[in-house]
Scaffold this active site. Structure first.
Site, PDB file in Angstrom:
ATOM      1  N   THR A   9      57.450  26.318 -18.891  1.00  0.00           N
ATOM      2  CA  THR A   9      56.381  26.868 -19.735  1.00  0.00           C
ATOM      3  C   THR A   9      55.101  26.989 -18.911  1.00  0.00           C
ATOM      4  O   THR A   9      54.406  28.005 -18.975  1.00  0.00           O
ATOM      5  CB  THR A   9      56.174  25.985 -20.991  1.00  0.00           C
ATOM      6  OG1 THR A   9      57.416  25.939 -21.692  1.00  0.00           O
ATOM      7  CG2 THR A   9      55.116  26.552 -21.903  1.00  0.00           C
ATOM      8  N   ASN A  34      69.192  31.482 -22.745  1.00  0.00           N
ATOM      9  CA  ASN A  34      69.403  30.094 -23.161  1.00  0.00           C
ATOM     10  C   ASN A  34      70.303  29.961 -24.385  1.00  0.00           C
ATOM     11  O   ASN A  34      71.000  28.972 -24.542  1.00  0.00           O
ATOM     12  CB  ASN A  34      68.056  29.406 -23.433  1.00  0.00           C
ATOM     13  CG  ASN A  34      67.094  30.272 -24.189  1.00  0.00           C
ATOM     14  OD1 ASN A  34      66.851  31.424 -23.815  1.00  0.00           O
ATOM     15  ND2 ASN A  34      66.536  29.751 -25.248  1.00  0.00           N
ATOM     16  N   GLN A  36      67.659  28.902 -16.901  1.00  0.00           N
ATOM     17  CA  GLN A  36      69.070  28.613 -17.187  1.00  0.00           C
ATOM     18  C   GLN A  36      69.975  28.926 -15.996  1.00  0.00           C
ATOM     19  O   GLN A  36      71.162  28.601 -16.016  1.00  0.00           O
ATOM     20  CB  GLN A  36      69.537  29.390 -18.424  1.00  0.00           C
ATOM     21  CG  GLN A  36      68.803  29.018 -19.704  1.00  0.00           C
ATOM     22  CD  GLN A  36      69.104  27.605 -20.191  1.00  0.00           C
ATOM     23  OE1 GLN A  36      70.103  26.984 -19.794  1.00  0.00           O
ATOM     24  NE2 GLN A  36      68.237  27.066 -21.044  1.00  0.00           N
ATOM     25  N   SER A  94      62.748  24.802 -14.719  1.00  0.00           N
ATOM     26  CA  SER A  94      62.521  23.499 -15.369  1.00  0.00           C
ATOM     27  C   SER A  94      63.582  22.514 -14.894  1.00  0.00           C
ATOM     28  O   SER A  94      64.778  22.820 -14.979  1.00  0.00           O
ATOM     29  CB  SER A  94      62.668  23.621 -16.893  1.00  0.00           C
ATOM     30  OG  SER A  94      61.421  23.730 -17.495  1.00  0.00           O
ATOM     31  N   HIS A 148      64.565  19.683 -16.257  1.00  0.00           N
ATOM     32  CA  HIS A 148      65.376  18.965 -17.252  1.00  0.00           C
ATOM     33  C   HIS A 148      66.583  19.757 -17.748  1.00  0.00           C
ATOM     34  O   HIS A 148      67.386  19.233 -18.514  1.00  0.00           O
ATOM     35  CB  HIS A 148      64.508  18.512 -18.431  1.00  0.00           C
ATOM     36  CG  HIS A 148      64.042  19.605 -19.333  1.00  0.00           C
ATOM     37  ND1 HIS A 148      64.646  19.876 -20.530  1.00  0.00           N
ATOM     38  CD2 HIS A 148      63.019  20.491 -19.210  1.00  0.00           C
ATOM     39  CE1 HIS A 148      64.007  20.875 -21.128  1.00  0.00           C
ATOM     40  NE2 HIS A 148      63.017  21.264 -20.343  1.00  0.00           N
ATOM     41  N   THR A 176      47.317  15.017  -9.422  1.00  0.00           N
ATOM     42  CA  THR A 176      48.216  14.189  -8.608  1.00  0.00           C
ATOM     43  C   THR A 176      49.661  14.461  -9.023  1.00  0.00           C
ATOM     44  O   THR A 176      49.980  14.529 -10.202  1.00  0.00           O
ATOM     45  CB  THR A 176      47.858  12.699  -8.789  1.00  0.00           C
ATOM     46  OG1 THR A 176      46.484  12.547  -8.420  1.00  0.00           O
ATOM     47  CG2 THR A 176      48.726  11.805  -7.924  1.00  0.00           C
ATOM     48  N   CYS A 188      64.604  25.351 -30.491  1.00  0.00           N
ATOM     49  CA  CYS A 188      63.294  25.392 -31.146  1.00  0.00           C
ATOM     50  C   CYS A 188      63.431  25.704 -32.622  1.00  0.00           C
ATOM     51  O   CYS A 188      62.696  25.213 -33.438  1.00  0.00           O
ATOM     52  CB  CYS A 188      62.412  26.457 -30.526  1.00  0.00           C
ATOM     53  SG  CYS A 188      62.425  26.406 -28.770  1.00  0.00           S
TER      54      CYS A 188
HETATM   55  N1  PLP Z   1      62.838  29.647 -20.514  1.00  0.00           N
HETATM   56  C1  PLP Z   1      64.080  29.379 -20.914  1.00  0.00           C
HETATM   57  C2  PLP Z   1      65.162  30.400 -20.701  1.00  0.00           C
HETATM   58  C3  PLP Z   1      64.378  28.162 -21.508  1.00  0.00           C
HETATM   59  O1  PLP Z   1      65.627  27.891 -21.887  1.00  0.00           O
HETATM   60  C4  PLP Z   1      63.339  27.233 -21.693  1.00  0.00           C
HETATM   61  C5  PLP Z   1      63.607  25.954 -22.384  1.00  0.00           C
HETATM   62  O2  PLP Z   1      64.318  25.914 -23.373  1.00  0.00           O
HETATM   63  C6  PLP Z   1      62.058  27.556 -21.247  1.00  0.00           C
HETATM   64  C7  PLP Z   1      61.841  28.771 -20.677  1.00  0.00           C
HETATM   65  C8  PLP Z   1      60.908  26.592 -21.404  1.00  0.00           C
HETATM   66  O3  PLP Z   1      61.156  25.472 -20.613  1.00  0.00           O
HETATM   67  P1  PLP Z   1      60.310  24.105 -20.759  1.00  0.00           P
HETATM   68  O4  PLP Z   1      60.307  23.784 -22.219  1.00  0.00           O
HETATM   69  O5  PLP Z   1      61.030  23.135 -19.939  1.00  0.00           O
HETATM   70  O6  PLP Z   1      58.939  24.365 -20.274  1.00  0.00           O
END
Ligand code: PLP
Length: 691
Positions: A73, A161, A191, A211, A213, A249, A338
């Site tokens: 994000t 996603n 993804q 990302s 995670h 940092t 979401c």
């Molecule tokens: N873009 C895609 C395709 C995602 O699947 C996600 C998270 O679900 C994001 C952007 C946003 O990632 P984050 O919430 O880790 O900032």
């Protein structure tokens, strides 16, 4: 206790054990600030450099920038800000920059939201332009070609996603090149990391956010690639970290963990191969096909990440599928994470022009490349158990007859509800105000339980029940002589309070009386004695107007009013009903439950999950006391009994605490003062027990 099977890898992933170890080391031993020039700082700096070098090699960033940040994000914000600031400068210098901010219709919401936000803040006034996708989910390249000359910025994703659909990045690039498009280009690679090969500098992609995670690193760490020569404006300024590209940092624990994951990817010794993952998906798909007849997959497997399945099942809402999987401890999501709480139609599947039942009922099952065959086998077994539970609950077509339900059953959808009055002994039932959306569900239920539908009644005239009658086939009584409300021409009559004699229908020991009230009908259900349905004997009244004067004098304090609309999930109302109920006084946490049980050992614990969740449940439920199963859809029938013993103590429990709260509120509203809800439901009860 059965372990959970996590099949929601596209939402997030657990952290790789080696990454946890690396993060722990970064916090415990190599805790220095990488900007410090002493040995502790140098040690942290070495860790940072090592992680970055690995990322640079893996992503093929060439001369481009690769900065660490908090996640995609943030990366998307930075990319959009950078592009829009450059566009504004170019426009101020008199250059034609194009008028469109083009984004794929299936992009993550972070993309259009960021475009709208920065476009407004920077006063650019460019137009957001949604690029359609085709029914397979990939960008419509003709549509891109048509708008390319006006595009100032193009945002597409590498893989989706929700569906895992892989974009035609090479195709998009050639359209941009062929049309001489000068737009900047951001590709959301979230993804794709670890699942698709990326050689970013070999493309004309300007910005690529990631990302950690989504691939076994912790939340709060991410990366942004910026092509060499692409404009850049920092989103965060301050101490000049990350070569002044992203001040603050550094998140060294996150960077150490992400670096460990990237190193494992680079070595190629930790994660499953593409072929292995495809085999896993095929096995899951086979198990789903066997368990859920009529299932349709919403993503084309031949062009999707091998780790994603997206499907819908006719007649089943995504909420129901989620609940049954969750009961079996299989974690999946409905639509995108979401919108999972709302279970709104998926905008991604809508953009692929799938019918509403598919986009509103979709389930995403996704796993990460660390998954192993044993976990897939276990998942397949649990999928089979979910299918069996849904069949036994008559939610999906079933050959065998389920155990007959008795009494009232309420099905709800978007505020409206259908009522089924069932008599198990005679295997006959009456439907009241059945909704077209429930046709498949009612049909499956009636066929599976082998009920004969005596009448399909409406509280208002002119409702079309033809499709339902047709679907019920031999299970529906002939309606040749029914009136406009579905009331059959029967000779039976019953006398109501006040001496009024009205048409009546026998349903086992119960009598259903029909009260004509202008253009409306009300139906009273109770046990008649010698042809009389006294006020005290009327247990339920079905009406679309609970305050109708015609009901006064015919119903009493013990009558529950069953509405044909139920926007607030009140299930039923009563003459004594309070308007509002305070939530705080009826919510119990685990400790509160134990105290209550100590004080009231005979308290009744009522699991309001549906039968199929109960049946799919893999575990012995972790709570003291005896638990009775009363699904929410049958709350009204049981509420009448509980109200008769108003000094009893009732504790409602469900999966997460939402449904139990509604049940407890309903009982309180009806005047039962000792009803409670277990906050957090079985999910938290299990955690409390484990702790
Ligand atoms: N873009 C895609 C395709 C995602 O699947 C996600 C998270 O679900 C994001 C952007 C946003 O990632 P984050 O919430 O880790 O900032």
């Amino acid at each position: 206790m059965t372990t959970e099977i996590y099949l929601d890898g596209n939402a997030t992933s657990p952290v790789l054990p080696a990454a946890i170890a690396a993060a722990t080391c970064a916090m415990g031993q190599r805790y220095g600030n990488p900007s410090s020039s002493h040995a502790a700082g140098l040690s942290a700096k070495a860790l940072l450099d090592q992680a970055r070098q690995c990322a640079r090699r893996l992503l093929g960033v060439g001369e481009g920038r690769l900065m660490f940040n908090s996640g995609a994000t943030e990366g998307i914000q930075t990319a959009v800000l950078s592009a829009l600031v450059a566009l504004r400068e170019r426009r101020e210098q008199g250059e034609a920059i194009g008028s469109l901010l083009v984004y794929g219709a299936t992009e993550h919401k972070a993309v259009p939201e960021s475009l709208a936000h920065w476009n407004r803040l920077l006063g650019l006034n460019l137009t957001l332009h949604k690029l359609p996708v085709n029914p397979q989910g990939t960008h419509d390249l003709d549509a891109l070609r048509a708008c390319a000359s006006e595009a100032a910025l193009v945002c597409t994703m590498a893989a989706n996603n929700e569906t895992g659909v892989i974009s035609d990045i090479a195709g998009i690039q050639s359209v941009l090149e062929q049309t001489g498009c000068k737009a900047y280009w951001m590709v959301d690679c979230v993804q794709a990391l670890g699942k698709l090969a990326l050689h970013l500098a070999e493309t004309r992609i300007d910005y690529a956010p990631f990302s950690g995670h989504k691939l076994y690193a912790p939340k709060g760490i991410g990366m942004l690639y910026v092509r060499a020569g692409a404009p850049f404006t920092p989103l965060i300024v301050g101490g000049g970290q990350e070569s002044a590209q992203r001040s603050g940092t550094e998140n060294m624990a996150g960077i150490a963990a992400l670096g460990t994951v990237l190193a494992a990817l680079e070595r190629g010794d930790t994660f499953r191969t593409h072929a292995e993952l495809e085999d896993y998906r095929a096995r899951l798909a086979d198990a789903l096909r066997a368990a859920l007849p009529g299932i349709v997959f919403n993503n084309p497997f031949e062009n999707s990440l091998p780790t994603t399945l997206n499907f819908s099942v006719p007649g089943l809402a995504s909420r129901e599928l989620m609940d049954v999987f969750d009961a079996a401890q299989v974690r999946v999501s409905s639509g995108s994470a979401c919108s999972a709480a709302k279970a709104a139609p998926s905008y991604v599947l809508d953009a692929m022009q799938l019918p509403l039942w598919r986009s509103a009922g979709a389930i995403r099952m996704s796993f990460g490349p660390l998954t192993d065959a044993a976990m897939i086998d276990d998942a397949c077994r649990r999928i089979a158990r979910c299918g069996a539970a849904l069949r036994a609950g008559c939610l999906i077509p079933s050959e065998r007859n389920g155990a007959a339900h008795d009494g009232l059953l309420q099905m709800g959808v978007e505020g409206a509800c259908s009522w089924l009055v069932l008599d198990a002994a005679s295997r006959s039932c009456v439907l009241i105000d059945p909704l077209p959306d429930h046709t498949a569900r009612i049909e499956a239920f009636v066929r599976c339980q082998n009920y004969r539908v005596q009448a399909i009644l409406n509280t208002m005239a002119g409702q079309q029940n033809g499709a339902l009658i047709e679907a019920l086939g031999r299970h529906a009584a002939s309606r040749v002589s029914a009136d406009a409300y579905g009331w059959p021409a029967l000779p039976d009559k019953v006398t109501l309070a006040g001496g009024q004699s009205v048409p009546a229908l026998k349903l086992g020991a119960r009598t259903l009386a029909c009260v004509v009230d202008g253009a409306q009908r009300h139906y009273l259900l109770g046990q008649a004695q010698q042809g009389q349905l006294a006020v005290a004997a009327v247990r339920f009244a079905f009406s679309n107007n609970q305050c109708a004067p015609a009901l006064q004098g015919l119903t009493g304090a013990a009558t529950l009013l069953c509405p044909s609309r139920d926007e607030q999930n009140q299930f039923c109302a009563g003459a004594m009903a309070a308007a509002t109920v305070c939530c705080d006084s009826l919510q119990l946490d685990h400790a509160g439950l134990n105290l209550l049980l100590a004080a009231h050992p005979d308290a009744l614990l009522i699991d309001v999950r549906e039968d199929y969740e109960y049946a799919a449940s893999a575990t012995v439920l972790p709570v003291a006391g005896k638990v009775q199963s009363v699904p929410l859809s049958r709350l009204t029938e049981h509420a009448a009994d509980w109200l008769a013993t108003a000094d009893s103590t009732l504790v409602f429990i469900c999966r997460s605490g939402n449904r139990s709260l509604k049940a407890a509120q309903c009982l309180r509203r009806l005047g039962h003062q000792h009803s409670y809800s277990l906050t957090g439901g079985w999910a938290l009860a299990a955690l409390a027990q484990a702790a």
